[in-house]
Design a protein around this motif. Structure first.
Motif, PDB file in Angstrom:
ATOM      1  N   ASP A 212       0.835  -1.195   0.000  1.00 35.49           N
ATOM      2  CA  ASP A 212       0.000   0.000   0.000  1.00 35.49           C
ATOM      3  C   ASP A 212       0.873   1.250   0.000  1.00 35.49           C
ATOM      4  OD1 ASP A 212      -2.343   1.433  -0.022  1.00 35.49           O
ATOM      5  OD2 ASP A 212      -3.077   0.714   1.913  1.00 35.49           O
ATOM      6  N   ARG A 213       0.233   2.383  -0.261  1.00 37.27           N
ATOM      7  CA  ARG A 213       0.982   3.637  -0.381  1.00 37.27           C
ATOM      8  C   ARG A 213       1.628   4.063   0.935  1.00 37.27           C
ATOM      9  NH1 ARG A 213       0.837   1.999  -5.211  1.00 37.27           N
ATOM     10  NH2 ARG A 213      -0.832   2.737  -6.572  1.00 37.27           N
ATOM     11  N   ASP A 214       1.183   3.494   2.061  1.00 34.11           N
ATOM     12  CA  ASP A 214       1.811   3.795   3.352  1.00 34.11           C
ATOM     13  C   ASP A 214       2.941   2.839   3.689  1.00 34.11           C
ATOM     14  OD1 ASP A 214       0.461   1.469   3.942  1.00 34.11           O
ATOM     15  OD2 ASP A 214      -0.807   2.321   5.510  1.00 34.11           O
ATOM     16  N   GLY A 215       3.293   1.953   2.729  1.00 33.85           N
ATOM     17  CA  GLY A 215       4.403   1.027   2.935  1.00 33.85           C
ATOM     18  C   GLY A 215       4.035  -0.241   3.671  1.00 33.85           C
ATOM     19  N   LYS A 216       2.737  -0.473   3.903  1.00 30.48           N
ATOM     20  CA  LYS A 216       2.295  -1.683   4.590  1.00 30.48           C
ATOM     21  C   LYS A 216       1.658  -2.644   3.582  1.00 30.48           C
ATOM     22  CE  LYS A 216       1.371   0.811   8.896  1.00 30.48           C
ATOM     23  NZ  LYS A 216       0.332   1.204   9.898  1.00 30.48           N
ATOM     24  N   TRP A 217       1.746  -3.930   3.890  1.00 27.40           N
ATOM     25  CA  TRP A 217       1.158  -4.947   3.021  1.00 27.40           C
ATOM     26  C   TRP A 217      -0.328  -5.069   3.301  1.00 27.40           C
ATOM     27  CZ3 TRP A 217       3.564  -6.621  -1.114  1.00 27.40           C
ATOM     28  CH2 TRP A 217       4.957  -6.573  -1.149  1.00 27.40           C
ATOM     29  N   LEU A 218      -1.115  -5.040   2.231  1.00 30.56           N
ATOM     30  CA  LEU A 218      -2.572  -5.056   2.326  1.00 30.56           C
ATOM     31  C   LEU A 218      -3.101  -6.275   1.581  1.00 30.56           C
ATOM     32  CD1 LEU A 218      -5.236  -3.490   3.053  1.00 30.56           C
ATOM     33  CD2 LEU A 218      -5.046  -2.426   0.791  1.00 30.56           C
ATOM     34  N   PRO A 219      -3.851  -7.166   2.252  1.00 26.35           N
ATOM     35  CA  PRO A 219      -4.431  -8.307   1.537  1.00 26.35           C
ATOM     36  C   PRO A 219      -5.407  -7.837   0.465  1.00 26.35           C
ATOM     37  CG  PRO A 219      -4.549  -8.618   3.922  1.00 26.35           C
ATOM     38  CD  PRO A 219      -4.136  -7.191   3.697  1.00 26.35           C
TER      39      PRO A 219
END
Length: 308
Positions: A212-219
């Motif tokens: 994701d754009r915040d650098g976190k992985w999003l299912p």
């Protein structure tokens, strides 16, 4: 929690002019904000999707020596542990079968457009995936058409630029993760897709995640019978990253260690198409040198170990 937006393609294909415009904006924003959208109303019959997944399971259950007789690089079977992500040396935990266009465009040779490899005794497999290939290609053309208003392009601008591309339907099997697998190995390491768009029937099994754009992985969560659509490197180059290519991966199972199947369709432009930045996207200047789609594809295939 953020969730990949779901859009209904019928809003574009059957809607009023205002509804079509609203769909185009939502599609553009979804690809910009997430790099992915989930598409319902795509018109591909449920029976076609179910038949294809049944045939995939039957194919990969065959013995390895049977599958290896159809190994062919860019077509047919690729065994477990062959492909790796760009800039990654550890192979992905997957095997797959690849299908391209049956017709070779004029002027192209077999190194760029190799013949498809079809199993000799599986007519149902051949029919199922020829059908799915054609349906996904038609849907891809409609999705690109829906993007044209947001890119300040004529409605039919993409038509003669994607009519003879080396699009690829990849039938993937991620078997149970072996006990002796490299600790760094995952089902599909973090990567961006090479092509314009990827269209994938909602997969059989969890594990797909986007960065994701915040650098976190999003299912990436998708209901059965929908299509997952993401934008690739070629569209990013064409739009000067107005539509970025989004990093994604398939992680190893967190619950039961069982097989996972997916069927991504990598929708490519014609090899001769220039990926030079569109005038509407140039902004403060081009970010990438001008190349053709064929030149870019050849380089990326070498980087991921599928060609030399």
């Amino acid at each position: 929690m953020r969730r990949v937006p779901e859009l209904n393609l019928r809003q574009y294909t059957d809607g009023t002019p205002d509804a079509r415009q609203e769909f185009s904006r939502a599609l553009m924003h979804g690809l910009q904000d997430y790099g992915f959208v989930v598409l319902s109303g795509h018109g591909i019959p449920v029976a076609s999707l179910e038949r294809a997944y049944q045939e995939a399971e039957t194919l990969f259950a065959r013995p390895l020596n049977w599958k290896m007789q159809y190994a062919g690089g860019m077509r047919g079977y690729t065994p477990f542990g062959k492909e790796h992500a760009k800039n990654t040396s550890v192979a992905d935990l997957k095997e797959f079968w690849q299908i391209g266009p049956d017709a070779r465009p004029p002027g192209e040779d077999s190194t760029v457009f190799p013949d498809n490899i079809w199993p000799d005794d599986t007519a149902n497999f051949n029919d199922a995936f020829r059908d799915l290939y054609a349906r996904l290609a038609a849907t891809g053309r409609k999705v690109l058409e829906a993007l044209t208003p947001e890119l300040d392009l004529p409605r039919w601008w993409f038509d003669d630029k994607v009519d003879q591309g080396p699009s690829l339907l990849r039938i993937l099997h991620y078997p149970p993760v072996p006990a002796d697998a490299d600790p760094k190995a995952v089902r599909s390491a973090a990567h961006e897709d090479i092509n314009f768009l990827t269209l994938m029937p909602a997969e059989k099994g969890a594990g797909l995640e986007l960065l994701d754009r915040d650098g976190k992985w999003l299912p990436v969560i998708a209901e059965p019978e929908t299509l997952i659509v993401d934008s690739g490197d070629m569209l990013a180059r064409l739009t000067n990253d107005a539509i970025p290519a989004t990093t994604h991966r398939v992680v190893n199972p967190q619950g039961p260690n069982v097989s996972r199947y997916s069927m991504p369709f990598f929708f490519h432009p014609n090899n001769s198409m220039s990926l030079a930045c569109l005038p509407s996207c140039e902004g403060k200047g081009k970010r990438y040198p001008d190349v053709t789609a064929g030149e870019f594809l050849a380089e990326r295939l070498r980087q991921i170990g599928l060609t030399k």
